[in-house]
Write an enzyme that holds these catalytic residues in place. Structure first.
Site, mmCIF file in Angstrom:
data_model
loop_
_atom_site.group_PDB
_atom_site.id
_atom_site.type_symbol
_atom_site.label_atom_id
_atom_site.label_comp_id
_atom_site.label_asym_id
_atom_site.label_seq_id
_atom_site.Cartn_x
_atom_site.Cartn_y
_atom_site.Cartn_z
ATOM 1 C CD GLU A 104 35.896 -48.251 9.250
ATOM 2 O OE1 GLU A 104 34.937 -47.838 9.917
ATOM 3 O OE2 GLU A 104 35.786 -48.588 8.046
ATOM 4 C CG HIS A 135 27.894 -53.800 15.521
ATOM 5 N ND1 HIS A 135 27.109 -54.497 14.626
ATOM 6 C CD2 HIS A 135 28.326 -52.702 14.855
ATOM 7 C CE1 HIS A 135 27.057 -53.841 13.478
ATOM 8 N NE2 HIS A 135 27.790 -52.752 13.595
#
Length: 322
Positions: free
Chosen positions: A58, A127
């Protein structure tokens, strides 16, 4: 009829058609069609130069997006889920948000970052984050949260026209939501909140995945003779403060619905602003309905218990009215 997912895809397709400088990049956005199938088919339409699969880093691909934006491109960076954005937080906070200021206004970063947010899908503690409020704390960023098909379709192009970084938070429980979307639906405003249901007795503010919660609560409150106004914030930074204050001035009561944790949350910011600037418009204390301050549980019944539900909003509203 279309779905929230398909509306997002239509927005991506429109952006790629409109401006050859626009491209999409991220993990699995190409051959796989996106982790949530939002970009399905776009690789075949636009080719690997416009729809780019990236390595699982990322920090690297958000940094590449910042560089591309500085170089005159209009990148759309997809981060799979908000928890993974923490791996790129240095790029977002220390670079994307600050370069305009640190260059003395010479360098804009017209970057759009899309990411999935929120709980409700049994993805457990790592998550299921709702960190929009964290990012709304950062000067130099614009934070938007589309809650409707129209906003899912239209916010992207407006964001791409912004000269500064825009983060779009898409709630994971909305992807399969379906409804009617006009064939000519296009770009929408990302400056102003919008009243989704008018009312006179109490204001319910919500955004993204919590909008449905607030609307369901308003329907239940109507059965009890309470006329609730539902305000969709849409943009979390900068907040449309006048819209919030205007609604409170009409209804004189406020319940803030926020999937973030209560401490240091976006709900706290909204409550503080109303207390600072509209205290004498209030006929009752402000109520906040937030996620329980625990890591999000995996078990379905525990996850549901941790998240704001319509019944929680109704109970908070009844406390303010009663």
């Amino acid at each position: 009829m279309t779905t929230y997912r398909e509306a997002l895809r239509a927005g991506l397709r429109d952006a790629l058609d409109r401006d050859e400088r626009t491209f999409l990049m991220g993990e699995d956005v190409g051959r796989y069609g996106g982790c949530f199938a939002v970009s399905l088919g776009l690789l075949e339409e636009f080719g690997p130069g416009r729809v780019r699969d990236t390595p699982l880093s990322e920090s690297a691909f958000v940094g590449a997006g910042i560089g591309a934006a500085l170089g005159g491109m209009r990148p759309i960076v997809e981060i799979m889920t908000v928890n993974f954005s923490l791996l790129a937080l240095d790029q977002i906070l220390n670079n994307a948000a600050t370069i305009l200021h640190m260059s003395g206004g010479q360098l804009n970063v017209p970057l759009v970052i899309r990411m999935t947010t929120g709980a409700g899908r049994q993805l457990a503690a790592q998550h299921s984050h709702s960190l929009e409020g964290w990012y709304a704390h950062i000067p130099g960023l614009r934070i938007v949260a589309p809650a409707t098909l129209e906003d899912a379709r239209g916010m992207l192009w407006t964001a791409l026209e912004d000269p500064d970084p825009v983060l779009i938070f898409e709630h994971g429980t909305l992807y399969n939501v379906s409804g009617e979307l006009a064939p000519d639906a296009g770009a929408v405003d990302i400056d102003h909140a919008v009243v989704r249901r008018s009312g006179t007795d109490i204001t319910l503010t919500a955004y993204g995945g919590t909008l449905r919660t607030a609307l369901d609560a308003a329907t239940e409150l109507a059965d009890s003779g309470i006329d609730a106004e539902v305000l969709d914030l849409r943009t979390l930074r900068p907040l449309d403060e006048p819209a919030i204050l205007d609604s409170v001035a009409r209804t004189h009561r406020l319940v803030v619905v926020d999937e973030g944790w209560r401490s240091g949350s976006l709900s706290a910011e909204i409550a503080a602003r109303v207390a600072e600037k509209a205290l004498y418009d209030l006929d009752a204390p402000i109520e906040r309905v937030c996620t329980a301050e625990v890591p999000i549980p995996y078990a379905q019944q525990l996850e549901r218990a941790a998240l704001p539900q319509p019944a929680d909003v109704v109970a908070a509203a009844l406390r303010t009215v009663g």
